[in-house]
Design an enzyme around this catalytic site. Structure first.
Site, short mmCIF file in Angstrom:
data_model
loop_
_atom_site.label_atom_id
_atom_site.label_comp_id
_atom_site.label_asym_id
_atom_site.label_seq_id
_atom_site.Cartn_x
_atom_site.Cartn_y
_atom_site.Cartn_z
N ASP A 219 -26.47 26.16 13.29
CA ASP A 219 -25.67 27.13 14.04
C ASP A 219 -24.95 28.09 13.10
OD1 ASP A 219 -26.45 25.91 16.35
OD2 ASP A 219 -24.54 24.94 16.78
N ASP A 225 -17.53 24.32 5.21
CA ASP A 225 -16.53 23.37 5.72
C ASP A 225 -17.15 22.11 6.34
OD1 ASP A 225 -17.36 24.39 8.19
OD2 ASP A 225 -15.34 24.90 8.88
N CYS A 366 -13.36 23.48 12.33
CA CYS A 366 -13.94 24.67 12.96
C CYS A 366 -13.12 25.22 14.12
CB CYS A 366 -15.35 24.36 13.48
SG CYS A 366 -16.49 23.73 12.26
#
Length: 386
Positions: A219, A225, A366
């Site tokens: 994605d 991260d 996120c």
């Protein structure tokens, strides 16, 4: 207030995430083509995350007009809930990247010490490769947050998501080639030109490029991260697996090679702490069936797809680590042990059910965006130019 020039010219830089926060920003999930069962399970987990963080620092949750009352009813009273139009709730990537200042005005009066970078955004890849087709509301999220807080805004035309960068607050930035050099982001910029922009906007001096991010993180095209982050200057956490047959193993070994053969901006060799990934975990038939994917605007999520689950995707609050737990008891417990040792002065808070977030393509880091807190008494002799 829109600023001219770059943050670095004005004496701003991006602080490390463990530095003090004034608050945390979180979006509210709702789109049924990305969050299963009309986002009800995800909203319950977002509530857990917001509630946990609110015990350590203020939290603001942004929800659409249709969802404001629902969000307000689920979240504790000490969490501020404001109305904001969103395409989806990934505030790490659509919210501003906050920077802090080191300067005073020429008159000697301290100017605002916090500002934000409003990067360009194209839904992680544009019309052809992105996660959804309409991101017009998300393009305004950073600007709206900075307007609410009355903070200076640096606008940049370069496409960049907050999850694609990690900094140590002392001049070093971690990122991945898989993401920032992807042709679906900034094909007109060379690696060197991207480095120049990161230095000018984040106030860093050195970029450490890992070749790839976490296996299965399609994605975001390999956001850092999910793969690697700083614990403190000179120390990083890396998503690891002991299973040599796992495709993540090759990526982890590759990352160790890069990290072991470089230094940070201060010339320090890096200490690498390995944080084992869970699973592997896969989307079930039931989970996929809960998505409204007929004529959907979002990228399809199919049963059997490996989930990009990583314990590196945590949030550092003031005095706490808000850590995802995936229901994999062995590795959940191991992650808490490793994080507790890595952050001895922080309380590690487990968020059970974080699988609900990873089903939609990310995790706790996120969905959060920290706003730093800076004392106005810390100034130097530089001038601040608006």
């Amino acid at each position: 207030m829109k600023m001219e020039g770059t943050p670095a010219v004005h004496g701003y830089y991006m602080p490390a995430e463990w530095e003090p926060h004034s608050q945390c920003w979180i979006g509210w999930p709702e789109r049924p083509d990305n969050w299963r069962d009309n986002a009800v399970p995800a909203q319950q987990v977002f509530t857990k995350v917001a509630s946990a963080i609110s015990k350590f620092e203020p939290v603001t949750v942004c929800a659409s007009a249709n969802q404001w009352a629902n969000a307000r009813s689920q979240l504790p009273e000490n969490v501020r809930v404001i109305e904001m139009s969103l395409n989806d709730s990934w505030f790490r990537d659509t919210g501003p990247t906050f920077v802090v200042g080191k300067s005073a005005s020429c008159s000697g009066t301290p100017e605002p010490k916090v500002a934000g970078i409003d990067w360009n955004f194209n839904s992680w890849g544009g019309i052809d490769d992105g996660c959804y087709r309409d991101w017009s509301h998300d393009l305004l999220v950073a600007e709206k947050i900075l307007a609410i807080e009355k903070l200076p805004r640096f606008q940049h035309s370069m496409i960049l998501e907050g999850g694609s960068i990690h900094v140590d607050g002392e001049g070093t930035c971690l990122t991945t080639e898989e993401c920032l050099l992807n042709k679906n982001r900034n094909p007109h910029l060379t690696k060197e030109q991207i480095e120049d922009q990161l230095k000018a906007y984040l106030g860093v001096m050195k970029i450490i490029w890992l070749p790839r991010g976490l296996y299965g993180d399609d994605d975001t095209n390999g956001h850092i991260d999910n793969m690697c982050c700083f614990v403190k200057p000179g120390v990083v956490l890396l998503s690891w697996t002991d299973d040599e047959t796992d495709p993540q193993y090759e990526r982890a070994v590759e990352a160790v090679s890069v990290l072991s053969n470089t230094t940070d901006a201060k010339g320090r060799k890096l200490e690498i702490i390995k944080l084992h990934v869970p699973g592997p975990l896969y989307m079930t038939e039931k989970e996929a069936a809960g998505l409204f994917q007929e004529e959907c605007e979002a990228k399809p999520r199919l049963a059997g797809t490996r989930l990009a689950a990583s314990y590196v995707n945590f949030y550092i609050a003031n005095g706490a680590i808000i850590a995802p737990q995936f229901g994999d008891q062995k590795w959940d417990d191991e992650a808490v042990r490793v994080l507790s040792k890595a952050f001895p002065n922080h309380e590690v808070v487990r968020i059970e059910g974080a699988r609900e977030i990873v089903l939609a393509g990310g995790n706790i880091h996120c969905i959060t965006q920290q706003q730093p807190r800076v004392s106005l008494s810390i100034v130097n002799n530089d001038c601040f130019h608006a």
